[in-house]
Design an enzyme around this catalytic site. Structure first.
Site, PDB file in Angstrom:
ATOM      1  CG  ASN A  83      -2.001  -1.012   1.108  1.00 56.37           C
ATOM      2  OD1 ASN A  83      -2.451  -1.340   0.029  1.00 56.37           O
ATOM      3  ND2 ASN A  83      -2.417  -1.550   2.240  1.00 56.37           N
ATOM      4  CG  HIS A  84       1.278   3.615  -3.019  1.00 48.95           C
ATOM      5  ND1 HIS A  84       2.625   3.569  -3.266  1.00 48.95           N
ATOM      6  CD2 HIS A  84       0.699   2.902  -4.012  1.00 48.95           C
ATOM      7  CE1 HIS A  84       2.842   2.877  -4.365  1.00 48.95           C
ATOM      8  NE2 HIS A  84       1.689   2.456  -4.833  1.00 48.95           N
ATOM      9  NE  ARG A  85       3.239   8.285   4.762  1.00 48.70           N
ATOM     10  CZ  ARG A  85       3.839   9.030   5.653  1.00 48.70           C
ATOM     11  NH1 ARG A  85       5.114   8.913   5.850  1.00 48.70           N
ATOM     12  NH2 ARG A  85       3.163   9.930   6.348  1.00 48.70           N
ATOM     13  CB  THR A  91       0.665   7.614  -3.845  1.00 54.24           C
ATOM     14  OG1 THR A  91       0.777   7.764  -5.252  1.00 54.24           O
ATOM     15  CG2 THR A  91      -0.634   8.176  -3.326  1.00 54.24           C
TER      16      THR A  91
END
Length: 110
Positions: A83-85, A91
């Protein structure tokens, strides 16, 4: 009873195209129940290496696969570290590729 494979073996069939995952998964954050098997004609014992993506136990993710599950060849499990922040300006995973220099602007300018 006859016809029930021994849950303590790696390969439940003579063709060695399926394996009981409990005996081949080594990651501390993955647990697999009895009789759960993975079918792959090329590399059934490579399940963890080939099918569990972005597994970084240090992030606290866990993958729990129950008993009596059948997992088909090519099935992929994507762990949370993929997952990305969402709370940052971008991102893009800057920290994954290189440390962020102290001169990096806090926000984009035109």
């Amino acid at each position: 009873m006859t016809g029930i494979p021994d849950p303590n073996v790696i390969f439940p069939n003579a063709y060695k195209t399926s394996c009981f995952l409990k005996h081949v998964v080594t990651a501390p954050n993955i647990s697999v129940g009895d009789y759960t098997y993975y079918a792959d004609p090329d590399d059934p014992t490579g399940f963890e290496k080939n099918n569990v993506l972005f597994n970084c136990p240090v992030f606290g993710d866990r993958l729990i696969i129950g008993k009596f599950c059948a997992i088909a060849s090519g099935t992929k499990f994507i762990m949370g570290s993929a997952n990305h922040r969402l709370c940052s300006v971008a991102t893009y995973p800057f920290a994954v590729f290189r440390p962020i220099p102290s001169s990096f602007p806090a926000r984009a300018t035109r």
